[in-house]
Design a protein around this motif. Sequence first.
Motif, PDB file in Angstrom:
ATOM      1  N   ILE A  90       0.806  13.405   8.721  1.00  0.00           N
ATOM      2  CA  ILE A  90       0.092  12.221   8.229  1.00  0.00           C
ATOM      3  C   ILE A  90      -0.998  11.810   9.209  1.00  0.00           C
ATOM      4  O   ILE A  90      -2.157  11.598   8.829  1.00  0.00           O
ATOM      5  N   LEU A  91      -0.641  11.710  10.490  1.00  0.00           N
ATOM      6  CA  LEU A  91      -1.648  11.323  11.488  1.00  0.00           C
ATOM      7  C   LEU A  91      -2.719  12.388  11.656  1.00  0.00           C
ATOM      8  O   LEU A  91      -3.878  12.065  11.946  1.00  0.00           O
ATOM      9  N   SER A  92      -2.359  13.636  11.459  1.00  0.00           N
ATOM     10  CA  SER A  92      -3.349  14.702  11.568  1.00  0.00           C
ATOM     11  C   SER A  92      -4.404  14.584  10.463  1.00  0.00           C
ATOM     12  O   SER A  92      -5.606  14.660  10.743  1.00  0.00           O
ATOM     13  N   PHE A  93      -3.958  14.395   9.234  1.00  0.00           N
ATOM     14  CA  PHE A  93      -4.917  14.247   8.135  1.00  0.00           C
ATOM     15  C   PHE A  93      -5.762  12.984   8.282  1.00  0.00           C
ATOM     16  O   PHE A  93      -6.970  13.000   8.046  1.00  0.00           O
ATOM     17  N   LEU A  94      -5.141  11.901   8.678  1.00  0.00           N
ATOM     18  CA  LEU A  94      -5.899  10.661   8.872  1.00  0.00           C
ATOM     19  C   LEU A  94      -6.879  10.777  10.034  1.00  0.00           C
ATOM     20  O   LEU A  94      -7.999  10.258   9.967  1.00  0.00           O
TER      21      LEU A  94
END
Length: 158
Positions: A90-94
Motif C-alpha cells: 500500500i505504501l509503495s503504490f502511494l
Amino acid sequence: MEPQVPGSIGTSASLAIRLGQALFSVASLLFMCVGVQFYAYTSFCFLVTIKGLTIPWSLTLAMVDAYFVFVKRPSHQLQIVLVIVIGDWILSFLSLAAACSTASVSDFMVTEVGAYFCSGKMCSRYRLSAAMACLSWSLSLASALFNLWLLPSLYSNY
C-alpha cells in the motif's frame, strides 16, 4: 527451520532498506517543507502526507529488524509478515503516486509556465523532493518484494 530470504523482515538487509526508506523520506519532506509553500498544490500535499506515513512505518519496522538482528533469531509469523506485506504494498503504490505527481507538477512548473509559478531555487527544491521520494519508493518496493517472496514459504510451514 525458518526460511531466510535476504531483505525480508528480521534481516540486516531489511534493516538497511528500512533506514534508507526513512532517510530518503525525511530528505523528501525537508526539501518540500522547509521554506517552501507546498500547501498551495495538491500533489505536494499528497507527497507530504504519504511521506509522513512512510517515516513512522519504516522506523517502526527498522526497530523490529534491529531487534531481530541483534538477537540473531528472526521470528517469521505468518500473520505479522502478511500485515507487513500488505502495508509495504500500500505504501509503495502511494509513494509511487506521490513521487510521480510531484515530479510531473514540478516539471510542468519549470518547462511550461517558467518563472511565473516558482523561482529557480523553489523549483529545484520541488525536483529534489520528487527525486528523494522516488528513491524512497524504490526501497519500499524492494522491501515489499522481499517480504512477498518470503510469504509462500511461511504458508507451507503453516
